[in-house]
Scaffold this motif. Structure first.
Motif, PDB file in Angstrom:
ATOM      1  N   TYR A 118      41.921  43.009  32.078  1.00  0.00           N
ATOM      2  CA  TYR A 118      42.944  43.295  33.094  1.00  0.00           C
ATOM      3  C   TYR A 118      42.461  42.871  34.463  1.00  0.00           C
ATOM      4  N   HIS A 119      42.992  41.755  34.938  1.00  0.00           N
ATOM      5  CA  HIS A 119      42.708  41.318  36.303  1.00  0.00           C
ATOM      6  C   HIS A 119      44.045  41.318  37.051  1.00  0.00           C
ATOM      7  N   TRP A 120      44.728  42.479  36.996  1.00  0.00           N
ATOM      8  CA  TRP A 120      45.835  42.838  37.882  1.00  0.00           C
ATOM      9  C   TRP A 120      47.223  42.374  37.472  1.00  0.00           C
ATOM     10  N   ASP A 121      47.345  41.524  36.442  1.00  0.00           N
ATOM     11  CA  ASP A 121      48.692  41.042  36.092  1.00  0.00           C
ATOM     12  C   ASP A 121      49.332  41.934  35.021  1.00  0.00           C
ATOM     13  N   ILE A 162      38.609  46.501  33.006  1.00  0.00           N
ATOM     14  CA  ILE A 162      39.469  46.426  34.179  1.00  0.00           C
ATOM     15  C   ILE A 162      38.682  45.817  35.332  1.00  0.00           C
ATOM     16  N   ASN A 163      39.274  44.865  36.030  1.00  0.00           N
ATOM     17  CA  ASN A 163      38.653  44.295  37.218  1.00  0.00           C
ATOM     18  C   ASN A 163      39.072  45.073  38.465  1.00  0.00           C
ATOM     19  N   GLU A 164      38.088  45.554  39.191  1.00  0.00           N
ATOM     20  CA  GLU A 164      38.318  46.179  40.493  1.00  0.00           C
ATOM     21  C   GLU A 164      39.496  47.153  40.489  1.00  0.00           C
ATOM     22  N   PRO A 165      39.366  48.254  39.769  1.00  0.00           N
ATOM     23  CA  PRO A 165      40.453  49.233  39.797  1.00  0.00           C
ATOM     24  C   PRO A 165      40.720  49.752  41.214  1.00  0.00           C
ATOM     25  N   TRP A 166      39.720  49.702  42.093  1.00  0.00           N
ATOM     26  CA  TRP A 166      39.968  50.115  43.490  1.00  0.00           C
ATOM     27  C   TRP A 166      41.095  49.277  44.092  1.00  0.00           C
ATOM     28  N   CYS A 167      41.018  47.948  43.894  1.00  0.00           N
ATOM     29  CA  CYS A 167      42.062  47.077  44.461  1.00  0.00           C
ATOM     30  C   CYS A 167      43.405  47.352  43.805  1.00  0.00           C
ATOM     31  N   ALA A 168      43.392  47.472  42.461  1.00  0.00           N
ATOM     32  CA  ALA A 168      44.666  47.722  41.755  1.00  0.00           C
ATOM     33  C   ALA A 168      45.300  49.001  42.289  1.00  0.00           C
ATOM     34  N   LEU A 292      29.556  44.267  38.952  1.00  0.00           N
ATOM     35  CA  LEU A 292      29.757  44.534  40.377  1.00  0.00           C
ATOM     36  C   LEU A 292      30.223  43.253  41.055  1.00  0.00           C
ATOM     37  N   ASN A 293      31.372  43.324  41.714  1.00  0.00           N
ATOM     38  CA  ASN A 293      31.848  42.202  42.520  1.00  0.00           C
ATOM     39  C   ASN A 293      31.424  42.465  43.953  1.00  0.00           C
ATOM     40  N   TYR A 294      30.764  41.511  44.554  1.00  0.00           N
ATOM     41  CA  TYR A 294      30.229  41.741  45.904  1.00  0.00           C
ATOM     42  C   TYR A 294      30.576  40.584  46.830  1.00  0.00           C
ATOM     43  N   TYR A 295      31.111  40.938  47.992  1.00  0.00           N
ATOM     44  CA  TYR A 295      31.465  39.931  48.998  1.00  0.00           C
ATOM     45  C   TYR A 295      30.940  40.236  50.390  1.00  0.00           C
ATOM     46  N   MET A 296      30.863  41.503  50.784  1.00  0.00           N
ATOM     47  CA  MET A 296      30.684  41.855  52.198  1.00  0.00           C
ATOM     48  C   MET A 296      30.244  43.303  52.344  1.00  0.00           C
ATOM     49  N   SER A 350      29.360  40.335  38.768  1.00  0.00           N
ATOM     50  CA  SER A 350      30.459  39.702  38.028  1.00  0.00           C
ATOM     51  C   SER A 350      31.311  38.803  38.926  1.00  0.00           C
ATOM     52  N   GLU A 351      31.163  38.931  40.247  1.00  0.00           N
ATOM     53  CA  GLU A 351      31.779  37.985  41.195  1.00  0.00           C
ATOM     54  C   GLU A 351      30.962  37.996  42.472  1.00  0.00           C
ATOM     55  N   ASN A 352      30.807  36.819  43.050  1.00  0.00           N
ATOM     56  CA  ASN A 352      30.250  36.696  44.395  1.00  0.00           C
ATOM     57  C   ASN A 352      30.560  35.278  44.875  1.00  0.00           C
ATOM     58  N   ALA A 397      29.522  33.163  39.790  1.00  0.00           N
ATOM     59  CA  ALA A 397      30.030  32.666  41.066  1.00  0.00           C
ATOM     60  C   ALA A 397      31.560  32.758  41.059  1.00  0.00           C
ATOM     61  N   TRP A 398      32.113  33.294  42.135  1.00  0.00           N
ATOM     62  CA  TRP A 398      33.550  33.229  42.374  1.00  0.00           C
ATOM     63  C   TRP A 398      33.776  32.108  43.380  1.00  0.00           C
ATOM     64  N   SER A 399      34.430  31.047  42.997  1.00  0.00           N
ATOM     65  CA  SER A 399      35.133  30.883  41.746  1.00  0.00           C
ATOM     66  C   SER A 399      34.882  29.469  41.229  1.00  0.00           C
ATOM     67  N   ARG A 413      40.115  29.214  50.202  1.00  0.00           N
ATOM     68  CA  ARG A 413      39.478  28.434  49.135  1.00  0.00           C
ATOM     69  C   ARG A 413      38.085  28.984  48.823  1.00  0.00           C
ATOM     70  N   PHE A 414      37.900  29.426  47.594  1.00  0.00           N
ATOM     71  CA  PHE A 414      36.623  29.998  47.144  1.00  0.00           C
ATOM     72  C   PHE A 414      35.898  29.100  46.135  1.00  0.00           C
ATOM     73  N   GLY A 415      36.477  27.940  45.775  1.00  0.00           N
ATOM     74  CA  GLY A 415      35.981  27.214  44.607  1.00  0.00           C
ATOM     75  C   GLY A 415      34.674  26.479  44.800  1.00  0.00           C
TER      76      GLY A 415
HETATM   77  C1  FCB Z   1      38.097  39.847  44.291  1.00  0.00           C
HETATM   78  C2  FCB Z   1      39.009  39.545  43.132  1.00  0.00           C
HETATM   79  C3  FCB Z   1      39.130  38.074  42.827  1.00  0.00           C
HETATM   80  C4  FCB Z   1      39.162  37.228  44.078  1.00  0.00           C
HETATM   81  C5  FCB Z   1      38.038  37.601  45.008  1.00  0.00           C
HETATM   82  C6  FCB Z   1      37.977  36.772  46.265  1.00  0.00           C
HETATM   83  O1  FCB Z   1      38.487  41.060  44.870  1.00  0.00           O
HETATM   84  O2  FCB Z   1      38.552  40.198  41.970  1.00  0.00           O
HETATM   85  O3  FCB Z   1      40.254  37.884  42.016  1.00  0.00           O
HETATM   86  O4  FCB Z   1      40.397  37.330  44.672  1.00  0.00           O
HETATM   87  O5  FCB Z   1      38.128  38.944  45.346  1.00  0.00           O
END
Ligand code: FCB
Length: 444
Positions: A118-121, A162-168, A292-296, A350-352, A397-399, A413-415
């Motif tokens: 589940y990634h939010w859809d 579930i991906n990031e239930p906080w965001c959902a 753990l998804n980490y950005y900031m 799981s994401e950065n 790596a995201w993404s 753009r994150f690619g």
């Molecule tokens: C996370 C999401 C992912 C993407 C990145 C930038 O919160 O899981 O889908 O949007 O941020």
């Protein structure tokens, strides 16, 4: 020099709605993101995921991109609305066939599939029945999880519920930035509980279908919070914010309880009266890892007496195109903190990744030095955590490629690969080339 352990998994990640397109093809029914993106004003550039990266039609060549990078694993998500057309519906064969071909294509290239269920859809039909405010949605999720496991479980060994239930919960039901666009803190915390319940029921359903060797986990975006000053009221604000944004998920899943500090921080919004007698035992399923998804990071300043009113300030230093601060130390701190609190858990990043205003140079290339720098420094942060004894098992790596960044549409753009949305051409950016070279040696 640091060389990562030989069994450390390096991968790239994507999510179904962000890349697939083919919004109405092969029996796919609408999701809440289809509905939301088609709502005027919801998405910054007025775009939708109808076509996105057209990955649904370009899957084989996109798998070649992964193989060219040299990753060990690919984290992708399955679109529930491709699998079930309505409540209790059997599996949509064309939908599951797509993912089955995807899994086979990965294995043929020597790449390990890591599935997010589940990634939010959320299917729109589930939203029409109350979405994440309806206990029954958690049960429906478990049915869906069981169906997917029955079809792919012979070939997929890594499962994330579930991906990031906080965001959902908080973006979907709290501030309305994400689908379904509700604006109620009470609803957000209520939705969080049923997302937690869906995780627990989902793990039970997965285990019932999967071999004992399968690994099941969940993916969280835990907020990395620091007090803005030495004033103890700022530290108190951090503790309250951690209780409400992080412990709301970690404690029920890993300890079978809602912490009293969480209940207190949430008290002005909700009394948790929707929590059923057996829920916490179900949520507290044994799992094999935490993603753990980490950005900031965030820096908090207290604002009046109630810690829930704290101001969230961005950290110092450079900001990405999202306005997010670049703080690799925060990733080390997060891994160390989570390990200290839950020492029994294997951890996976799981994401950065990072968004930048990429430019295509006259040579046709994307010289994205800032993204390379971000990637390299965050890998070093993971190495630091490993050096401190934290059992980090992987990094995604995201993404893989630029994609539909939710309410930002195609503006961010994150690619590692650039997507040209006019031609659907993919171009390896300099950061992707750097990652490719790094993967050849796994040494920083
Ligand atoms: C996370 C999401 C992912 C993407 C990145 C930038 O919160 O899981 O889908 O949007 O941020």
């Amino acid at each position: 020099m640091t060389t990562f352990p030989a069994d450390f998994t390096f991968g790239a990640a994507t999510a179904s709605y962000q890349i697939e397109g083919a919004a109405t093809q092969d029996g796919k029914v609408p999701s809440i993101w289809d509905t939301f993106a088609h709502t005027p004003g919801a998405i910054a550039d007025g775009s939708t995921g109808d076509v996105a990266c057209d990955h649904y039609h370009r899957m084989e060549s996109d798998l070649d991109l992964l193989a060219d990078l040299g990753v060990d694993a690919y984290r992708f998500s399955i679109a529930w609305p491709r699998i079930q057309a309505g409540p209790g519906a059997g599996v949509n064969q064309a939908g599951i066939d797509f993912y089955s071909r995807l899994v086979d294509g990965l294995l043929a290239r020597g790449i390990k599939p890591a599935v997010t269920l589940y990634h939010w859809d959320l299917p729109q039909w589930a939203a029409d029945l109350g979405g994440w405010l309806n206990r029954d949605t958690a049960q429906r999720f478990a049915e869906y999880a069981g169906l997917v496991a029955a079809h792919l479980g012979d070939r997929v060994s890594e499962w994330m519920t579930i991906n990031e239930p906080w965001c959902a919960a908080f973006l979907g039901y709290g501030n309305g930035e994400h689908a379904p666009g509700h604006k109620s803190m009470r609803e957000a915390i209520h939705a969080a509980h049923f997302l937690n319940l869906a995780h627990g029921l989902g793990v039970q359903a997965l285990r019932a279908e999967l071999p004992a060797s399968a690994r099941c986990g969940v993916v969280w975006n835990l907020s990395m919070l620091y007090p803005a000053t030495d004033d103890p009221v700022d530290e108190a604000a951090c503790q309250a914010a951690r209780a409400l944004s992080n412990d709301l998920f970690t404690e029920p899943v890993l300890r079978g309880r809602y912490d009293p500090a969480t209940v207190q921080a949430a008290a002005r919004f909700t009394q948790f009266d929707y929590v059923g007698a057996g829920d916490l035992a179900i949520i507290h399923q044994p799992i094999d890892f935490v993603g753990l998804n980490y950005y900031m990071t965030w820096h908090l300043r207290a604002n009046g007496d109630n810690p829930a009113d704290a101001q969230f300030l961005g950290g110092d230093g450079p900001k990405t195109a999202m306005g997010w601060n670049v703080d690799p130390q925060g990733l080390t701190d997060l891994l160390v903190d989570v390990h200290a609190r839950y020492p029994e858990m294997d951890l996976v990043v799981s994401e950065n990744g990072s968004a930048w205003d990429d430019v295509v140079s006259p040579d046709g290339q994307v010289h994205d030095t800032a993204r390379t720098d971000y990637l390299q420094r965050h890998l070093a942060a993971v190495a630091d955590a490993l050096g401190k004894g934290v059992p980090v098992k992987g990094y995604y790596a995201w993404s893989l490629l630029d994609n539909f960044e939710w309410s930002w549409g195609y503006t961010k753009r994150f690619g590692l690969y650039r997507t040209d949305y006019d031609t659907q051409a993919r171009t390896l950016k300099d950061s992707g080339r750097w990652f490719q070279q790094f993967l050849a040696t796994r040494t920083l």
